[in-house]
Design a protein around this motif. Sequence first.
Motif, mmCIF file in Angstrom:
data_model
loop_
_atom_site.group_PDB
_atom_site.id
_atom_site.type_symbol
_atom_site.label_atom_id
_atom_site.label_comp_id
_atom_site.label_asym_id
_atom_site.label_seq_id
_atom_site.Cartn_x
_atom_site.Cartn_y
_atom_site.Cartn_z
ATOM 1 N N ASP A 42 5.516 0.157 -1.366
ATOM 2 C CA ASP A 42 5.425 0.111 0.144
ATOM 3 C C ASP A 42 5.157 -1.022 0.272
ATOM 4 O O ASP A 42 4.448 -2.454 -0.561
ATOM 5 C CB ASP A 42 4.843 0.410 0.865
ATOM 6 C CG ASP A 42 5.376 0.813 2.629
ATOM 7 O OD1 ASP A 42 5.547 0.042 2.642
ATOM 8 O OD2 ASP A 42 3.924 1.275 2.709
ATOM 9 N N ASN A 94 0.695 -0.788 0.308
ATOM 10 C CA ASN A 94 0.125 -0.130 0.078
ATOM 11 C C ASN A 94 0.977 1.179 -0.197
ATOM 12 O O ASN A 94 0.989 1.978 0.452
ATOM 13 C CB ASN A 94 -0.918 0.552 0.879
ATOM 14 C CG ASN A 94 -2.035 0.804 0.847
ATOM 15 O OD1 ASN A 94 -2.984 1.921 0.197
ATOM 16 N ND2 ASN A 94 -2.266 1.330 2.125
ATOM 17 N N PRO A 95 1.112 1.219 -1.314
ATOM 18 C CA PRO A 95 0.639 1.796 -2.184
ATOM 19 C C PRO A 95 1.228 0.506 -3.599
ATOM 20 O O PRO A 95 2.244 0.362 -3.822
ATOM 21 C CB PRO A 95 0.603 2.579 -3.017
ATOM 22 C CG PRO A 95 2.011 3.344 -2.826
ATOM 23 C CD PRO A 95 2.073 2.760 -0.772
#
Length: 276
Positions: free
Chosen positions: A223, A209-210
């Motif tokens: 991430d 995320n993301p």
Amino acid sequence: MNIHEYQAKALLRGFGVPVPEGYPVLKAEDAEAVARQLKGPVWVVKSQIHAGGRGKGKFKEAAAGDKGGVRLARSPEEAAAFVRQMLGHTLVTVQTGPAGKQVNRLYIEDGSDIEREFYLSMLVDRETARTAFVVSTEGGMDIEEVAHKTPEKIRTFSVDPATGVTAEHGRAVAEALGLSGDLARQAQDLAAKLYRAFVEDDMAMLEINPLILTKDGQLRCLDAKVSFDDNALYRHPDLFRLRDETEEDEKEIEASKYDLAYIALDGTIGCMVNGA
Ligand code: ADP
Ligand code: MG
């Protein structure tokens, strides 16, 4: 057991998952040389703590500046300056609690040109007793908030361990993200690689995320948050070496020496029980 973002990305890279190039920094004096290993023009300097929400986090000390725990630099010199500011200081995010966490490691990463941000995670779903994908077009933000306000934007589906991940799961991921053509093929390929990493390394959770779409049409994991099933760690001495005890609760470390599954909690009420 949790690991740092840079360690998770190195693991995923080993499974062929697309992640940006980057290098960890443990000492301020190394920062500029490390940054020079990347060609720029944007360097991203990221605090490595076992908690999310770093981008929007705030440091306790004024000396660390007010640009959060993830910073964009325009030169190796600026990247090094950010490392010096943040190193050793305490970052408070929505996930650290008010005490925050001391930043002892940083990660300098190649800056990506972001077109869109998505959300993709995998976990062991107790209800179906299977590995599940959780996918959303609403990436980069707090997924709990998305779940609360727009639950229809989150898609979940599980994988039968007997078949493993199939082209059908890949297509479901692509569809949930609204991707077609070459991007759908990239999503399929990504789903298969992430599933393999998840199962082979006995992960309990894997959260990207993301997950981004770059301006030049590539899916990439920006991430990565990984935790492993502690009961399977004996099978992975190489992964166990990634443990960072400075991130763990002292009482839990002590308990783990005696093979006790102890989980420290906040508060002032004590419980004496036989379970974990
Ligand atoms: P956290 O979730 O702890 O805040 P992230 O790694 O998700 O940390 O970073 C926060 C935000 O910073 C991302 O949503 C993204 O917009 C931006 N970002 C992170 N890494 C990069 C990168 N390599 N290139 C460009 N932007 C980035
Ligand atoms: Mg994130």
